[in-house]
Design a protein around this motif. Structure first.
Motif, PDB file in Angstrom:
ATOM      1  N   ILE A  14       0.841  -1.206   0.000  1.00 45.58           N
ATOM      2  CA  ILE A  14       0.000   0.000   0.000  1.00 45.58           C
ATOM      3  C   ILE A  14       0.877   1.258   0.000  1.00 45.58           C
ATOM      4  O   ILE A  14       2.088   1.197   0.234  1.00 45.58           O
ATOM      5  CB  ILE A  14      -0.985   0.025   1.193  1.00 45.58           C
ATOM      6  CG1 ILE A  14      -0.239   0.202   2.515  1.00 45.58           C
ATOM      7  CG2 ILE A  14      -1.874  -1.199   1.198  1.00 45.58           C
ATOM      8  CD1 ILE A  14      -1.158   0.579   3.677  1.00 45.58           C
ATOM      9  N   GLU A  15       0.229   2.389  -0.232  1.00 39.85           N
ATOM     10  CA  GLU A  15       0.949   3.668  -0.229  1.00 39.85           C
ATOM     11  C   GLU A  15       1.476   3.952   1.174  1.00 39.85           C
ATOM     12  O   GLU A  15       0.759   3.801   2.165  1.00 39.85           O
ATOM     13  CB  GLU A  15      -0.006   4.793  -0.640  1.00 39.85           C
ATOM     14  CG  GLU A  15      -0.515   4.656  -2.053  1.00 39.85           C
ATOM     15  CD  GLU A  15      -1.580   5.682  -2.405  1.00 39.85           C
ATOM     16  OE1 GLU A  15      -1.952   6.512  -1.537  1.00 39.85           O
ATOM     17  OE2 GLU A  15      -2.041   5.658  -3.559  1.00 39.85           O
ATOM     18  N   ILE A  16       2.729   4.366   1.257  1.00 39.63           N
ATOM     19  CA  ILE A  16       3.324   4.724   2.548  1.00 39.63           C
ATOM     20  C   ILE A  16       2.747   6.046   3.030  1.00 39.63           C
ATOM     21  O   ILE A  16       2.485   6.220   4.211  1.00 39.63           O
ATOM     22  CB  ILE A  16       4.866   4.791   2.447  1.00 39.63           C
ATOM     23  CG1 ILE A  16       5.417   3.383   2.190  1.00 39.63           C
ATOM     24  CG2 ILE A  16       5.474   5.402   3.708  1.00 39.63           C
ATOM     25  CD1 ILE A  16       6.900   3.335   1.915  1.00 39.63           C
ATOM     26  N   GLY A  17       2.546   6.965   2.126  1.00 38.49           N
ATOM     27  CA  GLY A  17       1.953   8.258   2.461  1.00 38.49           C
ATOM     28  C   GLY A  17       2.979   9.385   2.419  1.00 38.49           C
ATOM     29  O   GLY A  17       4.121   9.223   2.845  1.00 38.49           O
ATOM     30  N   ILE A  18       2.538  10.500   1.909  1.00 39.17           N
ATOM     31  CA  ILE A  18       3.406  11.672   1.728  1.00 39.17           C
ATOM     32  C   ILE A  18       3.977  12.151   3.061  1.00 39.17           C
ATOM     33  O   ILE A  18       5.179  12.403   3.175  1.00 39.17           O
ATOM     34  CB  ILE A  18       2.635  12.826   1.040  1.00 39.17           C
ATOM     35  CG1 ILE A  18       2.136  12.392  -0.350  1.00 39.17           C
ATOM     36  CG2 ILE A  18       3.487  14.088   0.952  1.00 39.17           C
ATOM     37  CD1 ILE A  18       3.219  12.127  -1.352  1.00 39.17           C
ATOM     38  N   ALA A  46       8.652  12.748   6.750  1.00 38.77           N
ATOM     39  CA  ALA A  46       9.288  12.572   8.061  1.00 38.77           C
ATOM     40  C   ALA A  46      10.478  11.622   7.961  1.00 38.77           C
ATOM     41  O   ALA A  46      11.488  11.804   8.645  1.00 38.77           O
ATOM     42  CB  ALA A  46       8.277  12.034   9.070  1.00 38.77           C
ATOM     43  N   ARG A  47      10.362  10.615   7.107  1.00 38.18           N
ATOM     44  CA  ARG A  47      11.404   9.612   6.941  1.00 38.18           C
ATOM     45  C   ARG A  47      11.497   9.268   5.459  1.00 38.18           C
ATOM     46  O   ARG A  47      10.904   8.294   4.996  1.00 38.18           O
ATOM     47  CB  ARG A  47      11.048   8.375   7.768  1.00 38.18           C
ATOM     48  CG  ARG A  47      12.133   7.348   7.828  1.00 38.18           C
ATOM     49  CD  ARG A  47      13.333   7.961   8.447  1.00 38.18           C
ATOM     50  NE  ARG A  47      14.192   6.980   9.052  1.00 38.18           N
ATOM     51  CZ  ARG A  47      15.412   7.273   9.395  1.00 38.18           C
ATOM     52  NH1 ARG A  47      15.875   8.488   9.202  1.00 38.18           N
ATOM     53  NH2 ARG A  47      16.174   6.387   9.947  1.00 38.18           N
ATOM     54  N   PRO A  48      12.229  10.073   4.671  1.00 36.77           N
ATOM     55  CA  PRO A  48      12.256   9.896   3.211  1.00 36.77           C
ATOM     56  C   PRO A  48      12.745   8.527   2.737  1.00 36.77           C
ATOM     57  O   PRO A  48      12.450   8.135   1.623  1.00 36.77           O
ATOM     58  CB  PRO A  48      13.204  10.996   2.728  1.00 36.77           C
ATOM     59  CG  PRO A  48      13.228  11.993   3.817  1.00 36.77           C
ATOM     60  CD  PRO A  48      12.999  11.239   5.087  1.00 36.77           C
ATOM     61  N   THR A  49      13.479   7.810   3.577  1.00 34.45           N
ATOM     62  CA  THR A  49      13.977   6.498   3.172  1.00 34.45           C
ATOM     63  C   THR A  49      13.074   5.359   3.643  1.00 34.45           C
ATOM     64  O   THR A  49      13.439   4.184   3.518  1.00 34.45           O
ATOM     65  CB  THR A  49      15.401   6.272   3.707  1.00 34.45           C
ATOM     66  OG1 THR A  49      15.392   6.419   5.125  1.00 34.45           O
ATOM     67  CG2 THR A  49      16.396   7.247   3.083  1.00 34.45           C
ATOM     68  N   ALA A  50      11.894   5.685   4.153  1.00 37.71           N
ATOM     69  CA  ALA A  50      10.976   4.655   4.645  1.00 37.71           C
ATOM     70  C   ALA A  50      10.600   3.701   3.513  1.00 37.71           C
ATOM     71  O   ALA A  50      10.341   4.124   2.388  1.00 37.71           O
ATOM     72  CB  ALA A  50       9.714   5.290   5.234  1.00 37.71           C
ATOM     73  N   THR A  51      10.558   2.406   3.848  1.00 38.84           N
ATOM     74  CA  THR A  51      10.171   1.398   2.864  1.00 38.84           C
ATOM     75  C   THR A  51       8.938   0.620   3.309  1.00 38.84           C
ATOM     76  O   THR A  51       8.522  -0.303   2.623  1.00 38.84           O
ATOM     77  CB  THR A  51      11.328   0.410   2.613  1.00 38.84           C
ATOM     78  OG1 THR A  51      11.693  -0.191   3.851  1.00 38.84           O
ATOM     79  CG2 THR A  51      12.519   1.107   1.972  1.00 38.84           C
ATOM     80  N   GLN A  52       8.404   0.999   4.469  1.00 38.92           N
ATOM     81  CA  GLN A  52       7.213   0.326   4.968  1.00 38.92           C
ATOM     82  C   GLN A  52       6.187   1.354   5.430  1.00 38.92           C
ATOM     83  O   GLN A  52       6.561   2.425   5.910  1.00 38.92           O
ATOM     84  CB  GLN A  52       7.552  -0.569   6.162  1.00 38.92           C
ATOM     85  CG  GLN A  52       8.368  -1.794   5.810  1.00 38.92           C
ATOM     86  CD  GLN A  52       8.635  -2.622   7.047  1.00 38.92           C
ATOM     87  OE1 GLN A  52       9.218  -2.133   7.999  1.00 38.92           O
ATOM     88  NE2 GLN A  52       8.201  -3.877   7.019  1.00 38.92           N
ATOM     89  N   CYS A  53       4.910   0.978   5.301  1.00 40.62           N
ATOM     90  CA  CYS A  53       3.850   1.810   5.854  1.00 40.62           C
ATOM     91  C   CYS A  53       3.956   1.762   7.373  1.00 40.62           C
ATOM     92  O   CYS A  53       4.641   0.902   7.928  1.00 40.62           O
ATOM     93  CB  CYS A  53       2.471   1.335   5.379  1.00 40.62           C
ATOM     94  SG  CYS A  53       1.978  -0.280   6.012  1.00 40.62           S
ATOM     95  N   ILE A  54       3.296   2.652   8.036  1.00 43.22           N
ATOM     96  CA  ILE A  54       3.406   2.746   9.495  1.00 43.22           C
ATOM     97  C   ILE A  54       2.912   1.470  10.179  1.00 43.22           C
ATOM     98  O   ILE A  54       3.497   1.033  11.172  1.00 43.22           O
ATOM     99  CB  ILE A  54       2.692   4.016  10.036  1.00 43.22           C
ATOM    100  CG1 ILE A  54       3.118   4.305  11.469  1.00 43.22           C
ATOM    101  CG2 ILE A  54       1.198   3.903   9.907  1.00 43.22           C
ATOM    102  CD1 ILE A  54       4.543   4.744  11.614  1.00 43.22           C
ATOM    103  N   ASP A  55       1.865   0.843   9.652  1.00 43.09           N
ATOM    104  CA  ASP A  55       1.336  -0.375  10.269  1.00 43.09           C
ATOM    105  C   ASP A  55       2.339  -1.527  10.187  1.00 43.09           C
ATOM    106  O   ASP A  55       2.598  -2.208  11.188  1.00 43.09           O
ATOM    107  CB  ASP A  55       0.011  -0.791   9.621  1.00 43.09           C
ATOM    108  CG  ASP A  55      -1.110   0.189   9.908  1.00 43.09           C
ATOM    109  OD1 ASP A  55      -1.021   0.925  10.933  1.00 43.09           O
ATOM    110  OD2 ASP A  55      -2.068   0.241   9.118  1.00 43.09           O
ATOM    111  N   CYS A  56       2.931  -1.753   9.023  1.00 38.88           N
ATOM    112  CA  CYS A  56       3.904  -2.841   8.863  1.00 38.88           C
ATOM    113  C   CYS A  56       5.169  -2.569   9.667  1.00 38.88           C
ATOM    114  O   CYS A  56       5.742  -3.491  10.259  1.00 38.88           O
ATOM    115  CB  CYS A  56       4.242  -3.044   7.390  1.00 38.88           C
ATOM    116  SG  CYS A  56       2.859  -3.742   6.428  1.00 38.88           S
ATOM    117  N   LYS A  57       5.590  -1.319   9.715  1.00 40.51           N
ATOM    118  CA  LYS A  57       6.780  -0.971  10.502  1.00 40.51           C
ATOM    119  C   LYS A  57       6.513  -1.216  11.990  1.00 40.51           C
ATOM    120  O   LYS A  57       7.383  -1.739  12.701  1.00 40.51           O
ATOM    121  CB  LYS A  57       7.167   0.493  10.252  1.00 40.51           C
ATOM    122  CG  LYS A  57       8.422   0.934  10.956  1.00 40.51           C
ATOM    123  CD  LYS A  57       9.625   0.161  10.455  1.00 40.51           C
ATOM    124  CE  LYS A  57      10.903   0.671  11.092  1.00 40.51           C
ATOM    125  NZ  LYS A  57      12.051  -0.159  10.773  1.00 40.51           N
TER     126      LYS A  57
END
Length: 144
Positions: free
Chosen positions: A112-116, A121-132
């Motif tokens: 799913i979309e990680i979200g803008i 906040a974390r440009p290198t994020a590879t997971q959505c907040i729920d999966c993280k």
């Protein structure tokens, strides 16, 4: 978690304001994140240059063992910090590659979309907040 020094460059960017009905990860959005990541990388590269200069300029052969040990400890700490930043630069490069391949902004785990806002906040994020969050809970329970 990035330190303040690491976040200065991308925190200075204005939050992205999407147009009405704008598609997620449109070209303007990708350009926004590309600029953030490049500024962050440039800042980190500048820190590397400053460290090299500092270590050359400050390297001294102190006759007092305590002074020499203090300097070695300071250099060791600085080198550990630069090593973490070196790894972060690699992560930034990988993220820039994801943008070029149109794979940026989507969760590696669920798709799913990680979200803008999370990406800002974390440009290198590879997971959505729920999966993280789930990964962090699993990691924490494994340590117990």
């Amino acid at each position: 978690m990035p330190t303040n020094k690491e976040t200065n460059s991308f925190n200075s960017f204005e939050p992205y304001q999407a147009e009405a009905n704008e598609e997620y990860m449109s070209d303007p959005q990708k350009d926004h994140f590309r600029a953030i990541l490049r500024a962050w990388k440039n800042e980190l590269m500048g820190e590397v240059d400053r460290t090299v200069s500092h270590m050359k300029d400050e390297a001294a052969n102190f006759p007092d063992p305590a002074d020499r040990a203090t300097q070695e400890e300071e250099f060791s700490l600085e080198l550990r910090t630069r090593d973490r930043e070196r790894k972060l630069i690699k992560k930034i490069d990988k993220t820039l590659e994801l943008i070029e391949n149109d794979d940026y902004g989507y969760c590696d785990t669920c798709g799913i979309e990680i979200g803008i806002r999370r990406l800002e906040a974390r440009p290198t994020a590879t997971q959505c907040i729920d999966c993280k969050t789930i990964d962090e809970i699993k990691e924490k329970t494994q340590r117990l």
